[in-house]
Design a protein around this motif. Structure first.
Motif, mmCIF file in Angstrom:
data_model
loop_
_atom_site.group_PDB
_atom_site.id
_atom_site.type_symbol
_atom_site.label_atom_id
_atom_site.label_comp_id
_atom_site.label_asym_id
_atom_site.label_seq_id
_atom_site.Cartn_x
_atom_site.Cartn_y
_atom_site.Cartn_z
ATOM 1 N N VAL A 1 -91.919 -24.058 114.483
ATOM 2 C CA VAL A 1 -91.139 -25.278 114.697
ATOM 3 C C VAL A 1 -90.081 -24.971 115.750
ATOM 4 O O VAL A 1 -89.214 -24.113 115.542
ATOM 5 N N HIS A 2 -90.176 -25.642 116.879
ATOM 6 C CA HIS A 2 -89.219 -25.421 117.968
ATOM 7 C C HIS A 2 -88.273 -26.603 118.063
ATOM 8 O O HIS A 2 -88.708 -27.764 118.113
ATOM 9 N N LEU A 3 -86.980 -26.314 118.070
ATOM 10 C CA LEU A 3 -85.958 -27.344 118.176
ATOM 11 C C LEU A 3 -85.719 -27.630 119.658
ATOM 12 O O LEU A 3 -85.041 -26.864 120.355
ATOM 13 N N ASN A 4 -86.307 -28.718 120.154
ATOM 14 C CA ASN A 4 -86.118 -29.070 121.567
ATOM 15 C C ASN A 4 -84.674 -29.475 121.833
ATOM 16 O O ASN A 4 -84.120 -29.192 122.894
ATOM 17 N N ASP A 5 -84.093 -30.175 120.885
ATOM 18 C CA ASP A 5 -82.662 -30.470 120.886
ATOM 19 C C ASP A 5 -82.080 -29.717 119.701
ATOM 20 O O ASP A 5 -82.418 -29.995 118.546
ATOM 21 N N ARG A 6 -81.206 -28.785 119.963
ATOM 22 C CA ARG A 6 -80.773 -27.844 118.933
ATOM 23 C C ARG A 6 -80.063 -28.533 117.769
ATOM 24 O O ARG A 6 -80.379 -28.298 116.605
ATOM 25 N N THR A 7 -79.111 -29.386 118.075
ATOM 26 C CA THR A 7 -78.340 -30.046 117.018
ATOM 27 C C THR A 7 -79.188 -31.047 116.249
ATOM 28 O O THR A 7 -79.238 -31.034 115.012
ATOM 29 N N ALA A 8 -79.871 -31.918 116.988
ATOM 30 C CA ALA A 8 -80.692 -32.941 116.339
ATOM 31 C C ALA A 8 -81.862 -32.301 115.598
ATOM 32 O O ALA A 8 -82.233 -32.737 114.504
ATOM 33 N N GLY A 9 -82.442 -31.261 116.185
ATOM 34 C CA GLY A 9 -83.577 -30.600 115.549
ATOM 35 C C GLY A 9 -83.203 -29.915 114.253
ATOM 36 O O GLY A 9 -83.942 -29.966 113.265
ATOM 37 N N LEU A 10 -82.034 -29.285 114.245
ATOM 38 C CA LEU A 10 -81.562 -28.620 113.035
ATOM 39 C C LEU A 10 -81.362 -29.639 111.914
ATOM 40 O O LEU A 10 -81.775 -29.420 110.768
ATOM 41 N N SER A 11 -80.745 -30.766 112.246
ATOM 42 C CA SER A 11 -80.542 -31.823 111.252
ATOM 43 C C SER A 11 -81.877 -32.366 110.752
ATOM 44 O O SER A 11 -82.044 -32.627 109.553
ATOM 45 N N GLN A 12 -82.840 -32.501 111.664
ATOM 46 C CA GLN A 12 -84.139 -33.036 111.276
ATOM 47 C C GLN A 12 -84.865 -32.110 110.312
ATOM 48 O O GLN A 12 -85.465 -32.556 109.327
ATOM 49 N N VAL A 13 -84.792 -30.800 110.550
ATOM 50 C CA VAL A 13 -85.421 -29.833 109.649
ATOM 51 C C VAL A 13 -84.803 -29.925 108.260
ATOM 52 O O VAL A 13 -85.504 -30.002 107.243
ATOM 53 N N ILE A 14 -83.478 -29.907 108.208
ATOM 54 C CA ILE A 14 -82.779 -29.945 106.921
ATOM 55 C C ILE A 14 -83.084 -31.244 106.171
ATOM 56 O O ILE A 14 -83.348 -31.242 104.962
ATOM 57 N N GLU A 15 -83.055 -32.365 106.882
ATOM 58 C CA GLU A 15 -83.322 -33.662 106.252
ATOM 59 C C GLU A 15 -84.763 -33.758 105.757
ATOM 60 O O GLU A 15 -85.037 -34.328 104.685
ATOM 61 N N THR A 16 -85.693 -33.189 106.505
ATOM 62 C CA THR A 16 -87.102 -33.244 106.097
ATOM 63 C C THR A 16 -87.327 -32.438 104.828
ATOM 64 O O THR A 16 -88.023 -32.880 103.904
ATOM 65 N N VAL A 17 -86.732 -31.253 104.769
ATOM 66 C CA VAL A 17 -86.867 -30.427 103.563
ATOM 67 C C VAL A 17 -86.197 -31.119 102.382
ATOM 68 O O VAL A 17 -86.725 -31.125 101.262
ATOM 69 N N ASP A 18 -85.039 -31.731 102.611
ATOM 70 C CA ASP A 18 -84.357 -32.485 101.548
ATOM 71 C C ASP A 18 -85.270 -33.571 100.986
ATOM 72 O O ASP A 18 -85.362 -33.767 99.762
ATOM 73 N N ALA A 19 -85.949 -34.261 101.877
ATOM 74 C CA ALA A 19 -86.801 -35.369 101.446
ATOM 75 C C ALA A 19 -87.993 -34.876 100.629
ATOM 76 O O ALA A 19 -88.444 -35.561 99.703
ATOM 77 N N LEU A 20 -88.485 -33.689 100.949
ATOM 78 C CA LEU A 20 -89.598 -33.140 100.177
ATOM 79 C C LEU A 20 -89.179 -32.773 98.765
ATOM 80 O O LEU A 20 -89.998 -32.793 97.853
#
Length: 549
Positions: free
Chosen positions: A530-549
């Motif tokens: 998983v590569h974060l093309n946008d570092r800040t937004a990508g980090l938030s997206q990873v955390i939010e996705t795991v939260d949702a799971l």
């Protein structure tokens, strides 16, 4: 007075009771103290004969203390009070624990993430002394860090060589080049001590002492403890702990480490490297899994897990404690240990080589660490073409490698990919999160480890890259191939050129990540990149996705 406590229960206690008599018959403890290099079999004899200096280092280590103190006072008089340590694995983890436990500041530079390195070199450079720790000086991370910090000093009008302290083996290329260049000081370590057993040599002592840690007490506690661990006695805590972690049948190879109030800050990370790199080879080994207090409940019924608690304890007579108090351990199969830092360093070193003997492996080599280094060097010399199979999901790019359910799933977003990755973890396996990011400012990512463990119902490790390559990276490739891997990388708005080298840090860390992924996939283990093309937004997206799971 050194303190040392050890409590075993369930399978851990049974293993000790079963294995220690054989260790006593072989006089393992006294032969180890006498540097008997035959304890681990014929195949290990050559390496072991060069790696047992750690059992008799105290005279040489104490001789370093006046020189360290004098240099610290000289630097302080010049206004140089910030110590930056460039080193990887065994060269950095022990000083980090020593200084954190002592409450003194040490900046450890063991990353190739350009954001992290740029922040270190951009802060208080005028007050900084650089300690470069490497047995040979050839480690690419440490060499790159040295070049970058020295250039920053020069650009700030500072004599970089006068602000550089070297810790290395006698006669190493680094020792020779540093002497020729004229650095501030060179400390030579015992060449018969391997990196991960070097906590009480110059590698552990020099940066810690320059930062202000109390080294005399550390050495006193360790030496006092070693006298106990050198005895062929059924109550020897080194033999008992080594038997508990390496002698369970069937082998409980997930060593779940939890700090429950210990004052020894970060000891788990040091134990992790010591055990994973020492034992993870020949298709066997022990995988330390560092978890938060309370989380061991997730693993108390896992038949391949051994819960190990690190506690705060004071034992007046410095003796070992071993009893059946069921309330002491959250699992019916576990280890509980505590004591001073010097005592714990020696205890775990002895226990690790005991476990190595019981596992039938050489605890002093690290053959599979080199595989990822070789792959990374190849990518630096001849960069791989852009991958054509990446899927874009918001701020992320996703790729799958290796075998199993992950690649067959063809996920189109991160949520699908994570669910497929979790399903690909074998019943006796584990999931490893490897984050090639900034371990000082992006620590919020660590929370996903426990969440993924709950989701998978299996142990999950978390490692910051490339630091973990010198630790659990050996187990990933040399141990049983039952891992699944979530690799996180990121684009960075900041990049740093490595002086006199044809690459930047961004290129180096990308090569290290890709090289590691290729080696893992080559063993047919699933890897989700998983590569974060946008570092800040990508980090938030990873955390939010795991939260949702």
């Amino acid at each position: 007075m050194s303190s040392l406590s050890l409590t075993l229960s369930g399978a851990a206690r049974q293993a000790a009771e079963h294995q220690v008599p054989g260790l006593l018959d072989h006089e393992f403890a006294s032969r180890l103290a006498a540097k008997d290099h035959t304890l681990w079999g014929v195949d290990a004899e050559e390496e072991a004969s060069k790696r047992l200096g750690w059992v008799a280092l105290f005279e040489d280590s104490r001789a370093l203390l006046p020189k360290i103190t004098a240099l610290r006072e000289e630097l302080a008089a010049e206004g140089v009070t910030r110590v930056v340590l460039a080193g990887m694995g065994g060269s950095s983890l022990a000083p980090e624990v020593i200084c954190a436990t002592a409450g003194v500041e040490l900046t450890v530079l063991d990353s190739t993430d350009p954001q992290h390195v740029a922040a270190v070199v951009g802060a208080d450079i005028e007050k900084t002394v650089l300690v470069v720790s490497s047995k040979s000086g050839s480690t690419v991370e440490t060499d790159s860090q040295r070049r970058i910090v020295q250039q920053a000093m020069t650009e700030a009008g500072i004599d970089a060589l006068n602000r550089t302290v070297i810790v290395t083996d006698p006669g190493s290329p680094l020792a020779e080049s540093s002497a020729e260049a004229g650095v501030r000081a060179i400390f030579e370590a015992d060449p018969t001590v391997g990196g991960r057993y070097s906590a009480l040599t110059a590698f552990g002592l020099v940066p810690s002492g320059l930062a202000g840690a109390d080294l005399e007490s550390l050495l006193d506690d360790a030496e006092e403890t070693l006298t106990i661990l050198a005895e062929d006695d059924a109550d020897n805590p080194g033999l008992r702990l080594g038997a508990a972690i390496g002698g369970t049948a069937p082998l409980r190879n997930k060593l779940v480490l939890v700090d429950v109030g210990s004052p020894l800050i970060g000891l788990g990370a040091w134990i992790e490297q010591l055990i994973a790199e020492s034992t993870g080879k020949n298709g066997t080994g022990l995988l330390p899994v560092i978890v938060a207090d309370g989380e061991p409940e997730l693993h108390r019924d896992d038949d391949d897990a051994l819960i190990t608690q690190i506690i705060d304890v004071e034992v007046e007579d410095g003796a070992s404690v071993d009893n059946d108090d069921a309330d002491l351990v959250v699992s019916s199969h576990g280890v509980r240990t505590g004591g001073s830092l010097g005592a714990q360093f020696i205890l775990w070193e002895v226990a690790t080589v005991v476990a190595g003997a019981l596992l039938g492996i050489n605890p002093f080599d690290q053959p599979d660490v080199e595989s990822a280094k070789t792959a990374a060097r190849g990518l630096l010399d001849a960069p791989a073409p852009e991958a054509g199979d990446a899927v874009t999901d918001g701020a992320l790019s996703i790729r799958t490698l290796g075998g199993g359910a992950l690649t067959e799933a063809n996920p189109t977003d991160l949520s699908q990919a994570l669910q497929a990755l979790v399903k690909s973890v074998p019943e006796d396996g584990y999931l490893a999160v490897t984050a090639y990011l900034d371990r000082t400012t992006e620590t919020q990512l660590e929370a996903i480890r426990a969440q993924l463990s709950s989701l998978a119902g299996r142990p999950v490790t978390f490692g910051w890259g490339p630091r973990f390559l010198h630790s659990t990276g050996q187990f990933h490739k040399g141990g049983p191939h039952v891992g699944a891997f979530l690799q996180l990388t990121a684009s960075s708005s900041t990049d740093v050129q490595v002086p006199d080298r044809p690459f930047t840090l961004a290129k180096l860390i990308a090569a290290q990540a890709e090289g590691d992924a290729q080696v893992l996939a080559g063993h047919d283990m699933p890897v989700l990149q998983v590569h974060l093309n946008d570092r800040t937004a990508g980090l938030s997206q990873v955390i939010e996705t795991v939260d949702a799971l």
